[in-house]
Design a protein around this motif. Structure first.
Motif, PDB file in Angstrom:
ATOM      1  N   GLY A 111     -24.004 -10.957  19.954  1.00  0.00           N
ATOM      2  CA  GLY A 111     -24.329 -12.310  20.400  1.00  0.00           C
ATOM      3  C   GLY A 111     -23.048 -13.087  20.677  1.00  0.00           C
ATOM      4  O   GLY A 111     -21.938 -12.637  20.371  1.00  0.00           O
ATOM      5  N   VAL A 112     -23.195 -14.253  21.266  1.00  0.00           N
ATOM      6  CA  VAL A 112     -22.057 -15.125  21.552  1.00  0.00           C
ATOM      7  C   VAL A 112     -21.672 -15.861  20.266  1.00  0.00           C
ATOM      8  O   VAL A 112     -22.538 -16.239  19.480  1.00  0.00           O
ATOM      9  CB  VAL A 112     -22.438 -16.110  22.684  1.00  0.00           C
ATOM     10  CG1 VAL A 112     -21.405 -17.192  22.853  1.00  0.00           C
ATOM     11  CG2 VAL A 112     -22.615 -15.347  23.993  1.00  0.00           C
ATOM     12  N   GLY A 113     -20.387 -16.058  20.067  1.00  0.00           N
ATOM     13  CA  GLY A 113     -19.900 -16.713  18.849  1.00  0.00           C
ATOM     14  C   GLY A 113     -20.029 -18.234  18.896  1.00  0.00           C
ATOM     15  O   GLY A 113     -20.687 -18.799  19.780  1.00  0.00           O
ATOM     16  N   VAL A 114     -19.378 -18.875  17.938  1.00  0.00           N
ATOM     17  CA  VAL A 114     -19.445 -20.344  17.802  1.00  0.00           C
ATOM     18  C   VAL A 114     -18.429 -20.945  18.772  1.00  0.00           C
ATOM     19  O   VAL A 114     -17.369 -21.416  18.369  1.00  0.00           O
ATOM     20  CB  VAL A 114     -19.141 -20.755  16.342  1.00  0.00           C
ATOM     21  CG1 VAL A 114     -19.439 -22.225  16.097  1.00  0.00           C
ATOM     22  CG2 VAL A 114     -19.950 -19.912  15.362  1.00  0.00           C
ATOM     23  N   ILE A 115     -18.763 -20.888  20.069  1.00  0.00           N
ATOM     24  CA  ILE A 115     -17.731 -21.191  21.074  1.00  0.00           C
ATOM     25  C   ILE A 115     -17.275 -22.641  21.038  1.00  0.00           C
ATOM     26  O   ILE A 115     -16.147 -22.945  21.403  1.00  0.00           O
ATOM     27  CB  ILE A 115     -18.152 -20.776  22.496  1.00  0.00           C
ATOM     28  CG1 ILE A 115     -19.308 -21.611  23.001  1.00  0.00           C
ATOM     29  CG2 ILE A 115     -18.477 -19.294  22.590  1.00  0.00           C
ATOM     30  CD1 ILE A 115     -19.543 -21.438  24.492  1.00  0.00           C
ATOM     31  N   GLY A 116     -18.128 -23.539  20.559  1.00  0.00           N
ATOM     32  CA  GLY A 116     -17.731 -24.948  20.484  1.00  0.00           C
ATOM     33  C   GLY A 116     -16.699 -25.229  19.409  1.00  0.00           C
ATOM     34  O   GLY A 116     -16.159 -26.348  19.344  1.00  0.00           O
ATOM     35  N   CYS A 117     -16.413 -24.232  18.560  1.00  0.00           N
ATOM     36  CA  CYS A 117     -15.453 -24.440  17.461  1.00  0.00           C
ATOM     37  C   CYS A 117     -14.101 -23.775  17.705  1.00  0.00           C
ATOM     38  O   CYS A 117     -13.242 -23.792  16.829  1.00  0.00           O
ATOM     39  CB  CYS A 117     -16.028 -23.913  16.144  1.00  0.00           C
ATOM     40  SG  CYS A 117     -17.475 -24.822  15.587  1.00  0.00           S
TER      41      CYS A 117
END
Length: 335
Positions: free
Chosen positions: A193-199
């Motif tokens: 899955g995609v990671g916590v890209i906003g962080c």
């Protein structure tokens, strides 16, 4: 060598690129210069967006195979143990690559695999190739750049699609690509899955208080939810498919919430870079880098450190169902 896995075929973006972008003359995303590779066994930059090895290297080690070499470096002779098509800046959607001028989109990566498939049929015969590919692992690490493209300033795609339409388009594109691979004998998929890209530092530095970008994280979660449903549907639709899904977001979020559990101290700032959060300038030779790389979550503006890639690979390989489901890679390899 783990006889149960004869080959590993890697598709994706910079998280698993092992040097394909070195061969793309126009790409704005390259890592073939210091300080990348400072902790790599040779101490040299290889084109990996990391201080050392990345998740593709660690996963290969787990199954007892050499790291799959970059496809663009091995055109004449493709090793029987697998090849990597991953490219920094790549996305599921073809237009995502426009951000970085040149990358191998996911569609193009699957096109390249079609050539490798033909090569294997010539080498092993159609039955031999089928048997080889049915036991091989097809690792897919993609999606972050599509979301970066949507949530970045002056984004063109955000004017064209609502966020929901966009993540739906990502998921439907993903489904078609998996079906194409399945049509070429791929049976065992490792999907992250995609990671916590906003962080990541590149996003945090855009907020006044260095907080995470909530909207980008929300849509990463929504995309991941769609991806999980899609994999369940594919399992019903394609009788011989098996997969292991890795909850990158959950694991990364856990590192951010409970860093000490993982021996991590710095979860916000990049190790290599300059300026605010060390994310105003990327990890280029004029940048500075931290000496304590083992306790940083991020190597540069968006990529994890070697230690975190290793942690991801360990959990992906033999983690519990909390983080990798319905089965982990160790179980998938034995099927």
């Amino acid at each position: 060598m783990c006889q149960s896995v004869p080959g590993v075929y890697i598709f994706g973006d910079s998280l698993v690129d092992v040097g394909n972008n070195n061969h793309l003359p126009l790409s704005l995303l390259k890592a073939n210069f210091p300080h990348n590779g400072v902790d790599f066994p040779t101490g040299e930059a290889t084109g990996r967006f990391s201080n050392g090895k990345n998740a593709a290297d660690f996963l290969a080690e787990k199954v007892g195979l050499p790291t799959a070499p970059p496809y663009l470096s091995s055109k004449s002779e493709v090793p029987i143990t697998g090849v990597s098509f991953a490219s920094g800046g790549a996305g599921l959607l073809n237009r995502t690559d426009d951000l970085f001028r040149q990358a191998i989109s996911m569609t193009q990566q699957v096109d390249y695999f079609a050539l490798v498939h033909d090569h294997l049929v010539q080498q092993l015969g159609s039955d031999g190739a089928r048997a080889h590919l049915a036991k091989s692992l097809f690792v897919i690490v993609i999606g972050s750049n599509d979301l970066f493209a949507y949530f970045h300033n002056n984004s063109k795609v955000s004017k064209k699609y609502t966020p929901q339409q966009y993540v739906d388009l990502m998921a439907s594109t993903f489904k078609q690509l998996i079906k194409r691979l399945y049509g070429m004998e791929a049976r065992k998929f490792v999907v992250t899955g995609v990671g916590v890209i906003g962080c990541c530092p590149a996003r945090r530095k855009e907020t006044a208080t260095s907080e995470c970008k909530v909207e980008a994280n929300n849509w990463s979660t929504k995309y991941n939810d769609g991806l999980k449903l899609l994999l369940q549907d594919l399992k019903l639709e394609l009788s011989e498919i098996n997969y292991s899904y890795f909850d990158t977001y959950g694991v990364m979020n856990n590192i951010i919430q409970n860093p000490q559990t993982y021996g991590i101290i710095e979860t916000k700032e990049a190790c290599c870079g300059l300026g605010n959060m060390k994310a105003d300038v990327p990890c280029i030779p004029i940048a500075t880098y931290c000496s304590n790389r083992r306790d940083h979550l991020f190597w540069d503006r968006v990529h994890p450190t070697e230690i975190v890639s290793s942690l991801f690979a360990n959990l992906l390989y033999n983690g519990t169902q909390e983080v990798t489901f319905p089965i982990n890679v160790e179980q998938l390899a034995k099927l």
